[in-house]
Design a protein around this motif. Structure first.
Motif, PDB file in Angstrom:
ATOM      1  N   ALA A  55      15.999  26.025 -47.059  1.00  0.00           N
ATOM      2  CA  ALA A  55      15.916  27.377 -46.522  1.00  0.00           C
ATOM      3  C   ALA A  55      14.541  27.963 -46.786  1.00  0.00           C
ATOM      4  CB  ALA A  55      16.980  28.271 -47.159  1.00  0.00           C
TER       5      ALA A  55
ATOM      6  N   ARG B 275      23.222  32.752 -54.447  1.00  0.00           N
ATOM      7  CA  ARG B 275      22.865  31.410 -54.008  1.00  0.00           C
ATOM      8  C   ARG B 275      23.880  30.366 -54.487  1.00  0.00           C
ATOM      9  NH1 ARG B 275      19.876  28.639 -58.314  1.00  0.00           N
ATOM     10  NH2 ARG B 275      19.273  27.064 -56.817  1.00  0.00           N
ATOM     11  N   HIS B 276      24.772  30.716 -55.427  1.00  0.00           N
ATOM     12  CA  HIS B 276      25.762  29.774 -55.931  1.00  0.00           C
ATOM     13  C   HIS B 276      27.162  30.314 -55.665  1.00  0.00           C
ATOM     14  CE1 HIS B 276      22.927  27.167 -57.922  1.00  0.00           C
ATOM     15  NE2 HIS B 276      22.395  28.201 -58.578  1.00  0.00           N
TER      16      HIS B 276
ATOM     17  N   ILE C 152      12.384  31.027 -48.154  1.00  0.00           N
ATOM     18  CA  ILE C 152      12.626  31.995 -49.207  1.00  0.00           C
ATOM     19  C   ILE C 152      11.465  32.981 -49.276  1.00  0.00           C
ATOM     20  CG2 ILE C 152      14.003  30.400 -50.602  1.00  0.00           C
ATOM     21  CD1 ILE C 152      11.537  30.074 -52.451  1.00  0.00           C
TER      22      ILE C 152
ATOM     23  N   PHE D  67      14.104  28.849 -58.523  1.00  0.00           N
ATOM     24  CA  PHE D  67      14.534  27.554 -58.003  1.00  0.00           C
ATOM     25  C   PHE D  67      13.809  26.373 -58.652  1.00  0.00           C
ATOM     26  CE2 PHE D  67      15.375  30.595 -54.579  1.00  0.00           C
ATOM     27  CZ  PHE D  67      16.693  30.295 -54.276  1.00  0.00           C
TER      28      PHE D  67
ATOM     29  N   PRO E  33      16.520  26.651 -41.732  1.00  0.00           N
ATOM     30  CA  PRO E  33      17.514  26.163 -42.694  1.00  0.00           C
ATOM     31  C   PRO E  33      18.169  24.883 -42.194  1.00  0.00           C
ATOM     32  CG  PRO E  33      18.434  27.950 -41.394  1.00  0.00           C
ATOM     33  CD  PRO E  33      17.009  27.845 -40.982  1.00  0.00           C
TER      34      PRO E  33
ATOM     35  N   LYS F  70      23.031  20.132 -50.445  1.00  0.00           N
ATOM     36  CA  LYS F  70      22.252  21.350 -50.650  1.00  0.00           C
ATOM     37  C   LYS F  70      21.634  21.800 -49.325  1.00  0.00           C
ATOM     38  CE  LYS F  70      22.775  21.517 -55.133  1.00  0.00           C
ATOM     39  NZ  LYS F  70      23.520  22.619 -55.791  1.00  0.00           N
ATOM     40  N   TRP F  71      21.351  23.091 -49.240  1.00  0.00           N
ATOM     41  CA  TRP F  71      20.723  23.651 -48.054  1.00  0.00           C
ATOM     42  C   TRP F  71      19.235  23.866 -48.282  1.00  0.00           C
ATOM     43  CZ3 TRP F  71      22.329  25.104 -43.113  1.00  0.00           C
ATOM     44  CH2 TRP F  71      23.679  24.895 -42.837  1.00  0.00           C
TER      45      TRP F  71
ATOM     46  N   PRO G 181      22.151  29.776 -45.914  1.00  0.00           N
ATOM     47  CA  PRO G 181      21.520  31.101 -45.989  1.00  0.00           C
ATOM     48  C   PRO G 181      21.877  31.936 -44.766  1.00  0.00           C
ATOM     49  CG  PRO G 181      19.935  29.473 -45.251  1.00  0.00           C
ATOM     50  CD  PRO G 181      21.178  28.719 -45.599  1.00  0.00           C
TER      51      PRO G 181
ATOM     52  N   LEU H  24      19.963  25.429 -51.963  1.00  0.00           N
ATOM     53  CA  LEU H  24      21.050  26.395 -51.977  1.00  0.00           C
ATOM     54  C   LEU H  24      22.395  25.690 -51.902  1.00  0.00           C
ATOM     55  CD1 LEU H  24      19.710  29.078 -49.450  1.00  0.00           C
ATOM     56  CD2 LEU H  24      19.638  29.172 -51.940  1.00  0.00           C
ATOM     57  N   ASP H  25      23.390  26.247 -52.579  1.00  0.00           N
ATOM     58  CA  ASP H  25      24.740  25.704 -52.502  1.00  0.00           C
ATOM     59  C   ASP H  25      25.453  26.135 -51.231  1.00  0.00           C
ATOM     60  OD1 ASP H  25      24.503  24.475 -54.972  1.00  0.00           O
ATOM     61  OD2 ASP H  25      25.211  26.241 -56.057  1.00  0.00           O
TER      62      ASP H  25
END
Length: 266
Positions: free
Chosen positions: A160, A262-263, A162, A170, A150, A157-158, A180, A176-177
């Motif tokens: 990561a 995720r948000h 998944i 996605f 990550p 944004k991140w 992770p 991601l906001d």
């Protein structure tokens, strides 16, 4: 964090001293402390995936660009399925970079970077339709250096790793906001295996045979290799696009990973 660093090292880094590229373009030692700051979002670095002698053991394929998120994801699924079912290779890792989807293939033994590039190019030309304009981008920069997930991106944004069945969620925004959970990232990596030299040589020869670069192609490996997602007789192939939310939660709970949103909620 220590276990996550160990898994990233096992799959994608070298036993010898690894380096990263600093803001001025210079090479600096990638110490565990630097990697820990990178993974926590304090200092994002581009890790050099090629040694000074021109060897690499991490093959990164990127699927992205403006728009076309569903097409990018479908292209990734096509390659991921082919890697396992056509080439009999271990399952790759899947990640979101903040702007694109990525596949990460791990080699147990480093290979010359020119051979790695040929392998990636043949994957594209063999298993993606020739008519598509959604291709896996693998310019030299993607092979030679990358921000290991990550990672916090400049956009905020991140990036990561998944689970492969999550990708469809996605397609509009592959990032991601929030950071992770390290335990979840570890869970996605610890069951993965590297491609051994014999597997890589056989897969490359098979791809070269498809491209007409060889007169004969070795016989496929007899024993099936593990896949990222368990299968049932009634549902052949990887369930990269069809898993339900319940399937995903069940998979995470089996590995003692607690799902998170995720948000951020307003």
């Amino acid at each position: 964090m220590h276990k996550l660093i160990s898994e990233l090292t096992r799959l994608y880094l070298f036993e010898e001293q690894q380096q990263y590229v600093d803001a001025d373009g210079g090479a600096q030692p990638l110490t565990p402390a630097v990697l820990a700051r990178h993974l926590s979002g304090e200092q994002t670095v581009a890790v050099q995936l090629v040694t000074g002698s021109g060897l690499t053991r991490a093959l990164v394929l990127e699927f992205g660009g403006k728009g076309g998120g569903e097409a990018h994801w479908s292209a990734l699924c096509a390659i991921a399925n082919a890697v396992q079912h056509e080439l009999d290779l271990p399952a790759p890792a899947v990640s979101i970079s903040g702007t694109a989807f990525q596949l990460w293939l791990s080699l147990a033994t480093p290979v010359p970077v020119a051979q790695a590039r040929q392998f990636v190019q043949l994957l594209r030309s063999t298993f993606l339709p020739a008519s598509t304009d959604i291709l896996a981008a693998a310019p030299p920069a993607d092979v030679e250096q990358a921000a290991l997930p990550p990672a916090l991106q400049p956009s905020g944004k991140w990036a990561a790793f998944i689970h492969p069945s999550m990708g469809a969620a996605f397609v509009d925004e592959p990032g991601l906001d929030m950071p992770p959970p390290p335990a979840a990232q570890l869970g996605f990596l610890e069951s993965l295996r590297s491609i051994n030299p014999g597997q890589f040589a056989q897969a490359l020869a098979k791809l070269q045979g498809h491209a007409g670069l060889l007169e004969a192609v070795p016989a496929p490996v007899a024993a099936p290799l593990p896949t990222l997602v368990s299968q049932s007789p009634a549902q052949p192939g990887l369930l990269l696009q069809d898993a339900s939310l319940e399937d995903i939660v069940r998979w995470l709970h089996a590995r003692n990973i607690e799902p998170t949103f995720r948000h951020r909620l307003p």
